[in-house]
Scaffold this motif. Structure first.
Motif, PDB file in Angstrom:
ATOM      1  N   GLY A 190       2.549  33.722  27.413  1.00  0.00           N
ATOM      2  CA  GLY A 190       1.585  33.412  28.474  1.00  0.00           C
ATOM      3  C   GLY A 190       0.161  33.668  28.010  1.00  0.00           C
ATOM      4  O   GLY A 190      -0.754  32.883  28.303  1.00  0.00           O
ATOM      5  N   GLY A 191      -0.036  34.751  27.269  1.00  0.00           N
ATOM      6  CA  GLY A 191      -1.372  35.061  26.746  1.00  0.00           C
ATOM      7  C   GLY A 191      -1.877  34.000  25.788  1.00  0.00           C
ATOM      8  O   GLY A 191      -3.069  33.669  25.772  1.00  0.00           O
ATOM      9  N   MET A 192      -0.982  33.442  24.978  1.00  0.00           N
ATOM     10  CA  MET A 192      -1.373  32.374  24.045  1.00  0.00           C
ATOM     11  C   MET A 192      -1.807  31.121  24.800  1.00  0.00           C
ATOM     12  O   MET A 192      -2.770  30.444  24.409  1.00  0.00           O
ATOM     13  CB  MET A 192      -0.209  32.042  23.107  1.00  0.00           C
ATOM     14  CG  MET A 192       0.120  33.128  22.113  1.00  0.00           C
ATOM     15  SD  MET A 192       1.535  32.672  21.088  1.00  0.00           S
ATOM     16  CE  MET A 192       2.055  34.287  20.524  1.00  0.00           C
ATOM     17  N   VAL A 193      -1.083  30.798  25.871  1.00  0.00           N
ATOM     18  CA  VAL A 193      -1.457  29.636  26.690  1.00  0.00           C
ATOM     19  C   VAL A 193      -2.864  29.823  27.254  1.00  0.00           C
ATOM     20  O   VAL A 193      -3.692  28.899  27.240  1.00  0.00           O
ATOM     21  CB  VAL A 193      -0.441  29.428  27.835  1.00  0.00           C
ATOM     22  CG1 VAL A 193      -0.920  28.335  28.782  1.00  0.00           C
ATOM     23  CG2 VAL A 193       0.933  29.078  27.284  1.00  0.00           C
ATOM     24  N   TYR A 210     -17.909  26.507  31.917  1.00  0.00           N
ATOM     25  CA  TYR A 210     -17.348  27.386  30.881  1.00  0.00           C
ATOM     26  C   TYR A 210     -16.922  26.586  29.651  1.00  0.00           C
ATOM     27  O   TYR A 210     -16.362  25.494  29.766  1.00  0.00           O
ATOM     28  CB  TYR A 210     -16.146  28.158  31.425  1.00  0.00           C
ATOM     29  CG  TYR A 210     -16.535  29.295  32.343  1.00  0.00           C
ATOM     30  CD1 TYR A 210     -16.793  30.564  31.842  1.00  0.00           C
ATOM     31  CD2 TYR A 210     -16.677  29.092  33.714  1.00  0.00           C
ATOM     32  CE1 TYR A 210     -17.161  31.617  32.680  1.00  0.00           C
ATOM     33  CE2 TYR A 210     -17.044  30.125  34.556  1.00  0.00           C
ATOM     34  CZ  TYR A 210     -17.288  31.384  34.036  1.00  0.00           C
ATOM     35  OH  TYR A 210     -17.660  32.413  34.859  1.00  0.00           O
ATOM     36  N   SER A 211     -17.170  27.163  28.481  1.00  0.00           N
ATOM     37  CA  SER A 211     -16.741  26.527  27.230  1.00  0.00           C
ATOM     38  C   SER A 211     -15.224  26.447  27.176  1.00  0.00           C
ATOM     39  O   SER A 211     -14.663  25.481  26.644  1.00  0.00           O
ATOM     40  CB  SER A 211     -17.262  27.325  26.029  1.00  0.00           C
ATOM     41  OG  SER A 211     -18.660  27.458  26.083  1.00  0.00           O
ATOM     42  N   LYS A 212     -14.553  27.470  27.720  1.00  0.00           N
ATOM     43  CA  LYS A 212     -13.084  27.473  27.738  1.00  0.00           C
ATOM     44  C   LYS A 212     -12.612  28.036  29.074  1.00  0.00           C
ATOM     45  O   LYS A 212     -12.984  29.126  29.470  1.00  0.00           O
ATOM     46  CB  LYS A 212     -12.538  28.307  26.577  1.00  0.00           C
ATOM     47  CG  LYS A 212     -11.029  28.229  26.447  1.00  0.00           C
ATOM     48  CD  LYS A 212     -10.539  28.663  25.055  1.00  0.00           C
ATOM     49  CE  LYS A 212     -10.866  30.084  24.724  1.00  0.00           C
ATOM     50  NZ  LYS A 212     -10.269  30.528  23.440  1.00  0.00           N
ATOM     51  N   LEU A 213     -11.798  27.235  29.771  1.00  0.00           N
ATOM     52  CA  LEU A 213     -11.301  27.577  31.106  1.00  0.00           C
ATOM     53  C   LEU A 213      -9.784  27.689  31.062  1.00  0.00           C
ATOM     54  O   LEU A 213      -9.111  26.807  30.533  1.00  0.00           O
ATOM     55  CB  LEU A 213     -11.726  26.488  32.096  1.00  0.00           C
ATOM     56  CG  LEU A 213     -11.133  26.485  33.506  1.00  0.00           C
ATOM     57  CD1 LEU A 213     -11.518  27.753  34.252  1.00  0.00           C
ATOM     58  CD2 LEU A 213     -11.609  25.251  34.281  1.00  0.00           C
ATOM     59  N   SER A 214      -9.243  28.770  31.589  1.00  0.00           N
ATOM     60  CA  SER A 214      -7.784  28.950  31.621  1.00  0.00           C
ATOM     61  C   SER A 214      -7.391  29.617  32.927  1.00  0.00           C
ATOM     62  O   SER A 214      -8.248  30.108  33.671  1.00  0.00           O
ATOM     63  CB  SER A 214      -7.323  29.799  30.435  1.00  0.00           C
ATOM     64  OG  SER A 214      -7.861  31.105  30.530  1.00  0.00           O
ATOM     65  N   GLY A 215      -6.095  29.635  33.217  1.00  0.00           N
ATOM     66  CA  GLY A 215      -5.662  30.239  34.477  1.00  0.00           C
ATOM     67  C   GLY A 215      -4.196  30.573  34.472  1.00  0.00           C
ATOM     68  O   GLY A 215      -3.435  30.154  33.591  1.00  0.00           O
ATOM     69  N   MET A 216      -3.793  31.354  35.480  1.00  0.00           N
ATOM     70  CA  MET A 216      -2.384  31.734  35.613  1.00  0.00           C
ATOM     71  C   MET A 216      -2.020  31.810  37.088  1.00  0.00           C
ATOM     72  O   MET A 216      -2.857  32.114  37.932  1.00  0.00           O
ATOM     73  CB  MET A 216      -2.117  33.066  34.923  1.00  0.00           C
ATOM     74  CG  MET A 216      -3.064  34.179  35.296  1.00  0.00           C
ATOM     75  SD  MET A 216      -2.867  35.607  34.246  1.00  0.00           S
ATOM     76  CE  MET A 216      -4.093  36.723  34.945  1.00  0.00           C
ATOM     77  N   GLU A 256      -3.673  17.077  39.034  1.00  0.00           N
ATOM     78  CA  GLU A 256      -5.054  17.401  39.384  1.00  0.00           C
ATOM     79  C   GLU A 256      -5.696  18.303  38.344  1.00  0.00           C
ATOM     80  O   GLU A 256      -6.856  18.119  37.975  1.00  0.00           O
ATOM     81  CB  GLU A 256      -5.103  18.062  40.768  1.00  0.00           C
ATOM     82  CG  GLU A 256      -6.519  18.365  41.223  1.00  0.00           C
ATOM     83  CD  GLU A 256      -6.609  18.696  42.700  1.00  0.00           C
ATOM     84  OE1 GLU A 256      -7.705  19.063  43.149  1.00  0.00           O
ATOM     85  OE2 GLU A 256      -5.577  18.586  43.413  1.00  0.00           O
ATOM     86  N   PHE A 257      -4.943  19.295  37.850  1.00  0.00           N
ATOM     87  CA  PHE A 257      -5.490  20.179  36.817  1.00  0.00           C
ATOM     88  C   PHE A 257      -5.853  19.375  35.567  1.00  0.00           C
ATOM     89  O   PHE A 257      -6.865  19.649  34.918  1.00  0.00           O
ATOM     90  CB  PHE A 257      -4.486  21.279  36.458  1.00  0.00           C
ATOM     91  CG  PHE A 257      -4.421  22.393  37.462  1.00  0.00           C
ATOM     92  CD1 PHE A 257      -5.548  23.132  37.771  1.00  0.00           C
ATOM     93  CD2 PHE A 257      -3.235  22.704  38.102  1.00  0.00           C
ATOM     94  CE1 PHE A 257      -5.499  24.162  38.701  1.00  0.00           C
ATOM     95  CE2 PHE A 257      -3.172  23.732  39.038  1.00  0.00           C
ATOM     96  CZ  PHE A 257      -4.309  24.458  39.333  1.00  0.00           C
ATOM     97  N   MET A 283      -6.872  20.671  31.917  1.00  0.00           N
ATOM     98  CA  MET A 283      -6.014  21.814  31.619  1.00  0.00           C
ATOM     99  C   MET A 283      -4.544  21.408  31.750  1.00  0.00           C
ATOM    100  O   MET A 283      -4.171  20.765  32.730  1.00  0.00           O
ATOM    101  CB  MET A 283      -6.299  22.977  32.590  1.00  0.00           C
ATOM    102  CG  MET A 283      -7.722  23.487  32.557  1.00  0.00           C
ATOM    103  SD  MET A 283      -8.085  24.526  34.003  1.00  0.00           S
ATOM    104  CE  MET A 283      -7.211  26.007  33.562  1.00  0.00           C
ATOM    105  N   ASP A 284      -3.739  21.794  30.770  1.00  0.00           N
ATOM    106  CA  ASP A 284      -2.300  21.530  30.819  1.00  0.00           C
ATOM    107  C   ASP A 284      -1.582  22.711  31.457  1.00  0.00           C
ATOM    108  O   ASP A 284      -1.921  23.872  31.190  1.00  0.00           O
ATOM    109  CB  ASP A 284      -1.737  21.295  29.415  1.00  0.00           C
ATOM    110  CG  ASP A 284      -2.249  19.987  28.814  1.00  0.00           C
ATOM    111  OD1 ASP A 284      -2.488  19.043  29.592  1.00  0.00           O
ATOM    112  OD2 ASP A 284      -2.418  19.927  27.583  1.00  0.00           O
ATOM    113  N   VAL A 285      -0.591  22.410  32.294  1.00  0.00           N
ATOM    114  CA  VAL A 285       0.222  23.466  32.914  1.00  0.00           C
ATOM    115  C   VAL A 285       1.454  23.698  32.039  1.00  0.00           C
ATOM    116  O   VAL A 285       2.138  22.755  31.649  1.00  0.00           O
ATOM    117  CB  VAL A 285       0.664  23.062  34.338  1.00  0.00           C
ATOM    118  CG1 VAL A 285       1.561  24.133  34.939  1.00  0.00           C
ATOM    119  CG2 VAL A 285      -0.558  22.832  35.219  1.00  0.00           C
TER     120      VAL A 285
END
Length: 920
Positions: A87-90, A372-378, A388-389, A395-397
C-alpha cells in the motif's frame, strides 16, 4: 475471463510486482534491526546526502521502508505487514490504495511519507476532520521524530505563527478545508512574510473518496461581510410560509433537489409583495430588473422551507442553526450556507439572522489538489469511483489484499412493503443479536431516522434469557447530537450484546474492536479518576491497563463465539461507497462478521427511483404483510439505482470542474502576479508601463488611428485625461495644429504624465513612493479580482438560459469569462493610474487591512445550488496567544465553574479546555 484465470487481473499483476520489492525489504530487516537507535536515526542523514548526490527516491525505497518499519516497531510496537508496504508503494507512486477497514491505513502512510519527506520540500497528509488530523499527526509523529524529521498539525483555531511552523515542518497533517483555505488566505495577505504555505510537493489524502469525490462538489470560497438585511429575510419568510400552504404554488423535484414557483405561485407572491409595498416603485412586476434581489430572496426562502428539514439537514442549538454533514452525520460547527440561504433558514427557525457574505477568493477541491506535483490517497472504498479518479486526477485505484482472509458473511437485502414492517424486522434482528451476546452496529441515513429507531428500541418489549418480559433494549446513539462522545461510543461498539446506532460510519477514525478498545477504556478511566480528584500515577495506570486487557480478551472470546460484529443497514445510501464503508466495519483482520440491509418501498432511494414498480411487483406476487423479498436480482436492481445517482453526482462534479477550469488559468495568473508584486521592492517600471498603456488606450479610443481629425473626440479625451491623470492639458489646441497625428498627441501626453509622476514622487520621497505604489497595486488587484468573481458568479447563474437559444452554455461562459478578464486587466491599469496620479497624499496612521478573522470560509454545494461555509476565525477573533492571556473574569457568568473535560457552554461541541477554557 479465461486470460484473467491464467494470468491474473491487471491489479493482481501489479501487486505481484510490488510483492517482489517487499521481499527485498524483508531481506534487509535483520541488518536494520541490528542498528542502534542512533545509527537508525543517522540513516535519515545518509539518505538525504545520497539524494543530494543524484540518487532518486525510487532507488532509496527498499532501505527507507525497512528503516520506517523498524522505527515503528521500536516506537509504536507496530510492525508493518507486507501488504501495508505494498500500500505504501502505491501511495509513493501517486496512486490510490484501496484497503479494507482495520488494515491499518494510518500506519501505511508512514513509509511513503518518510521517503518523500527526505526531499525536504514538505509532505502533506490530509484527513477528514481536525480530530483525526491531531490524533494521527501526534501518533505517527513519534515515528518521524525518532528518525530525525519534524511534523506539525494544521487544525482549526491556530494562529498564523503556529500555521507557519506546522507548514515548515517536514510532514504536516491537517484537513482538506484547512489546507485549501490557507492557500486562498495566502493570496489575500499584503506581505510575503505572512504567507503560511511553502509549496505543494507531495500529498496523501486519507479517506480519499470522501474528500476528492464527496467534498469536490463544494468549492472553497473565502468571503467578507455585507450589509445587514435581517428584517427583509423575516418578512419574506412569513410571506413564503403562507404561500406554500397551497401546494399548487410550487413544484418540488426530489430527484434533482430543486423547488421552483409555478406560474400561479409567481402571480400570487407578486400580488402579495405588491400589496405590501415590497416591490420597486414603477416596476412592471415581480420579474422586473429592479426586483432581482426580491426574487432571489423569495427563491431562497422557498428552498429553506421546502428543501431543508430540521433534524436531517440541520439542527437548532442555543438559537443557532448548525448544519449536518450528509456524509458523516456530524455537526459542521461554524459552517454556513451562503447566497442568503442560511439567513433564510435562520428566519424560518426564528433564530438570529446574521449578515450575508461577498466572495473574495475561491478554488475547487479538484483544482487545489491538482496543484500538487504528486497526489495519492487511501480508502476502503474507491473502486466504484475509479473512472472519476482516473479522469479528473489521473490516479489509478489499486486493491490491496487483506493481511488475513475476509471471513465476513454479506446477506442479500431484505425488502419490505412499508417502513413499519421493515422497522419491526429490524427490532427482531437487534433483539436476537442482543440476547445472543453478538455486538450489532445499526447504520441509519439521518439523525431523524436514528432517533426514531432509538425510541422504538426504548419501547420494544422482549423476553430475556431468564424468561422475563423486559421493556427497552439498551443502546448507544452516535449522531451529530452526541458528537462529543463519538470515539467512546465507537470504541464500545464491539462489546458482546452492545447495540450501537450510527448516523454514518465514514471516517470515524476509531476502530470497532471485538471486546472493546483498550486505549479508549484506559483514557476513559483516567478521565474518571481526574474527575474524582484522584491523581493517576504511572504504577496505577500500568496496573489498570493490564486489568482492562484481561477483561477485553475475555469479552472478545464471547463476541467471536456469537459471530463477531453484526452490521445492520436500515436503508441504502445514494452512494454504494457509503454502504460499503458501513459493511467494512465488520470482519476486520480476519474476524468473523455479518452484514445485512433492511429496506422498504417507502425508503427515499427506492421510492424515488423504483418505488411504484417494486410495490406493484410485491402485490402481484402476493407478498403478505411482514414478509420480505430477498433475491440477488433485487440487489442488482438497487445497485443500478445507486449507480444512476452516482453518475448524476459525477456529472455535477465534472460540470463544476469544467466551469472552474475556465477560471483556473485566470486564478493562477492573478495569484502568481500578485506574489511577484509582494516579493518586489520596486514596482515603478510596472506602474509606468500601466500608465503608458492607459494613455495609449485613451488616445486610441478617442482619436482612432484611421479616422480624420474632424472625427476625433477631442473633448472626450480631454475629460478623461483630467479625470485619469489629473492634468488639464491643451489637447484641443494640439489637435488643431495642422498635420498633427494622434501618435504625436499621445507622445505629448506621455511626456506630461511622466513629468507629473516625477513631481509627485519628489513630494513624498522615492522610498515612500515605492511603498505607496506597492500598496495601491496589491489592493487594486484584490478589488478587481473580487469584482471579477462576483461577475462570474452572476454569469454562472444565468448562462444556462442560453441553451434555449441552441448555444452551448459552457462555450458561452468561456467567451464571456475571457472578455471579463480582459476588462479586469484594463480596469486594473486605469484604476492604478488614476489613483496614483490624482490622489493627494498625506501622512496619517496606517490603516490595517481587514483581518482574516472577519472573513468567512464558504463551501458551495451544487446539488442544491447553495453554499456551505466554514467560519475562518477563532471565537471572538482572538489568536490562541491572546485568548490564553485573558483573565478568568473575561469568561461569561457561570462559565468559570465548567469542568476542564466538560463540553464548552458556547455550544461548539469541543471540550471546555480546548475551547473557551484556554482563556484560563
Amino acid at each position: 475471463m479465461l486470460f484473467q484465470r491464467f494470468f491474473g487481473s491487471s491489479n493482481d499483476r501489479k501487486v505481484k510486482a510490488m510483492t517482489a520489492r517487499v521481499a527485498k525489504i524483508n531481506a534487509l530487516e535483520p541488518q536494520i534491526q541490528a542498528l542502534s537507535d542512533e545509527a537508525l536515526r543517522a540513516k535519515t542523514t545518509e539518505f538525504k546526502e545520497r539524494l543530494a548526490k543524484g540518487e532518486t527516491l525510487d532507488q532509496l525505497l527498499e532501505e527507507a521502508f525497512a528503516v520506517v518499519r523498524e522505527a515503528a516497531r521500536r516506537v509504536l510496537g507496530q510492525r508493518h505487514f507486507d501488504v501495508q508496504l505494498v500500500g505504501g508503494m502505491v501511495l509513493h507512486q501517486g496512486g490510490i490504495a484501496e484497503m479494507r477497514t482495520g488494515e491499518g491505513k494510518t500506519l501505511v502512510a508512514t513509509a511513503p511519507v518518510y521517503l518523500n519527506a527526505l526531499a525536504g520540500k514538505g509532505v502533506h497528509v490530509i484527513t477528514v476532520n481536525d480530530y483525526l488530523a491531531q490524533l494521527h499527526g501526534d501518533w505517527m509523529g513519534q515515528v518521524y521524530s525518532f528518525l530525525g524529521l519534524t511534523s506539525g498539525n494544521i487544525v482549526h483555531g491556530l494562529s498564523q505563527g503556529q500555521r507557519q511552523a506546522a507548514y515548515n515542518a517536514d510532514i504536516t497533517y491537517g484537513t482538506n478545508n484547512e489546507f485549501g483555505f490557507d492557500y486562498l488566505r495566502d493570496n489575500l495577505v499584503y506581505d510575503a512574510g505572512e504567507m503560511v504555505q511553502r509549496g505543494h510537493h507531495f500529498v496523501i489524502v486519507d479517506e480519499v473518496d470522501s474528500i476528492l469525490i464527496d467534498e469536490a462538489r463544494t468549492p472553497l470560497i473565502i468571503s467578507g461581510p455585507t450589509d445587514d438585511r435581517s428584517e427583509l429575510y423575516k418578512t419574506i419568510d412569513l410571506l413564503v410560509k403562507d404561500l406554500i400552504t397551497d401546494p399548487t404554488t410550487f413544484d418540488h423535484d426530489e430527484k434533482q433537489k430543486q423547488v421552483i414557483l409555478t406560474e400561479w405561485g409567481a402571480e400570487k407572491i407578486e400580488d402579495i409583495l405588491m400589496s405590501g409595498g415590497h416591490l420597486a416603485e414603477d416596476s412592471a412586476g415581480l420579474y422586473d430588473a429592479a426586483n432581482v434581489s426580491i426574487v432571489h430572496h423569495v427563491n431562497q426562502a422557498l428552498r429553506a422551507n421546502v428543501l431543508y428539514t430540521r433534524e436531517k439537514d440541520y439542527i437548532v442549538r442555543s438559537g443557532e442553526v448548525i448544519l449536518i454533514d450528509e456524509f458523516t452525520g456530524r455537526m459542521m460547527q461554524g459552517r454556513r450556507l451562503s447566497e442568503g440561504l442560511h439567513q433564510a433558514i435562520e428566519a424560518k427557525e426564528g433564530a438570529h439572522v446574521q449578515p450575508e457574505n461577498q466572495t473574495l477568493a475561491s478554488v475547487t477541491i479538484q483544482n487545489y489538489f491538482r496543484l500538487y506535483s504528486k497526489l495519492s490517497g487511501m480508502t476502503g472504498t474507491a473502486t466504484t469511483e475509479a473512472q472519476e479518479f482516473g479522469d479528473i486526477y489521473k490516479m489509478d485505484v489499486m486493491e490491496i489484499p487483506t493481511n488475513r482472509p475476509v471471513a465476513r458473511i454479506d446477506d442479500d437485502d431484505e425488502v419490505y412493503r412499508t417502513e413499519a414492517e421493515k422497522n419491526l424486522a429490524i427490532l427482531k434482528q437487534i433483539e436476537d443479536c442482543h440476547l445472543r451476546g453478538q455486538p450489532i452496529l445499526v447504520g441509519t441515513v439521518s439523525i431523524e431516522k436514528s432517533e426514531t429507531l432509538s425510541e422504538l428500541l426504548k419501547e420494544h418489549k422482549f423476553t430475556d434469557a431468564k424468561g422475563k418480559t423486559v421493556k427497552g433494549v439498551p443502546h448507544n446513539v452516535l449522531n451529530a447530537r452526541y458528537h462529543e462522545q463519538e470515539a467512546l461510543i465507537v470504541a464500545d461498539a464491539g462489546i458482546p450484546g452492545a447495540v450501537t446506532i450510527a448516523t454514518n460510519m465514514a471516517g470515524r477514525g476509531t476502530d470497532i474492536q471485538l471486546g472493546g478498545n483498550v486505549d479508549m477504556r484506559v483514557l476513559k478511566w483516567r478521565d474518571e479518576q481526574l474527575g474524582l480528584g484522584i491523581e493517576v500515577t504511572p504504577e496505577m495506570a500500568i496496573k489498570r491497563k493490564a486489568e482492562i486487557e484481561t477483561e477485553i480478551a475475555d469479552l472478545k472470546v464471547q463476541a467471536l463465539a456469537a459471530g463477531g460484529l453484526f452490521v445492520l443497514g436500515t436503508e441504502r445510501h445514494e452512494s454504494r461507497r457509503i454502504d460499503n464503508q458501513l459493511r467494512g466495519r465488520t470482519g476486520r483482520q480476519g474476524d468473523p462478521g455479518h452484514s445485512k440491509f433492511f429496506l422498504s418501498c417507502e425508503d427515499d432511494l427506492l421510492r424515488i427511483f423504483a418505488g411504484e414498480r417494486l410495490d406493484g411487483i410485491m402485490r402481484t406476487f402476493g407478498v403478505q404483510e411482514g414478509e420480505a423479498i430477498t433475491h440477488k436480482w433485487l440487489n442488482g436492481a438497487i445497485a443500478t439505482a445507486q449507480k444512476r445517482v452516482e453518475q448524476r453526482n459525477y456529472e455535477i462534479r465534472k460540470n463544476l470542474l469544467k466551469y472552474d477550469d475556465v477560471v483556473n488559468d485566470q486564478r493562477k495568473a492573478v495569484f502568481e502576479q500578485r506574489a511577484e508584486f509582494m516579493d518586489a521592492t520596486d514596482l515603478s517600471d510596472v506602474i509606468t508601463e500601466m500608465r503608458q498603456d492607459t494613455i495609449e488606450d485613451l488616445v486610441t479610443r478617442h482619436l482612432p488611428p484611421k479616422a480624420y481629425a474632424e472625427q476625433w473626440d477631442v473633448e472626450g479625451l480631454h475629460e478623461h485625461v483630467v479625470a485619469m491623470l489629473g492634468m488639464d492639458l491643451p489637447i484641443a489646441q494640439w489637435a488643431g495644429e495642422e498635420g498633427i497625428a494622434n501618435e504625436e498627441i499621445q507622445d505629448r501626453i506621455q511626456k506630461a504624465s511622466d513629468a507629473r509622476a516625477i513631481e509627485r514622487e519628489a513630494a513624498v520621497g522615492p522610498e515612500q513612493m515605492r511603498n505607496i505604489e506597492k500598496s495601491f497595486l496589491l489592493q487594486m488587484v484584490d478589488l478587481q479580482w473580487r469584482e471579477h468573481l462576483m461577475h462570474l458568479d452572476h454569469l454562472r447563474n444565468v448562462i444556462g438560459l442560453r441553451g434555449y437559444a441552441q448555444r452551448d452554455p459552457l462555450n458561452e461562459y468561456k467567451t464571456e469569462a475571457f472578455s471579463l478578464f480582459e476588462k479586469l486587466l484594463v480596469d486594473l491599469r486605469q484604476n492604478v493610474t488614476r489613483w496614483l496620479m490624482t490622489v493627494e497624499f498625506s501622512y496619517a496612521e496606517p490603516e490595517e487591512p481587514a483581518p482574516l478573522s472577519n472573513y468567512t470560509e464558504v463551501h458551495m454545494d451544487p446539488l442544491t445550488g447553495e453554499n456551505a461555509v466554514q467560519m475562518g476565525a477563532l471565537p471572538d477573533g482572538l489568536s490562541v496567544e491572546q485568548r490564553q492571556a485573558l483573565p478568568l473574569s473575561a469568561l461569561p457568568d457561570g462559565w468559570q465553574q465548567t469542568g476542564r473535560n466538560s463540553a464548552c457552554p458556547c455550544g461548539s461541541g469541543k471540550k471546555f479546555k480546548h475551547c473557551h477554557g484556554t482563556l484560563i
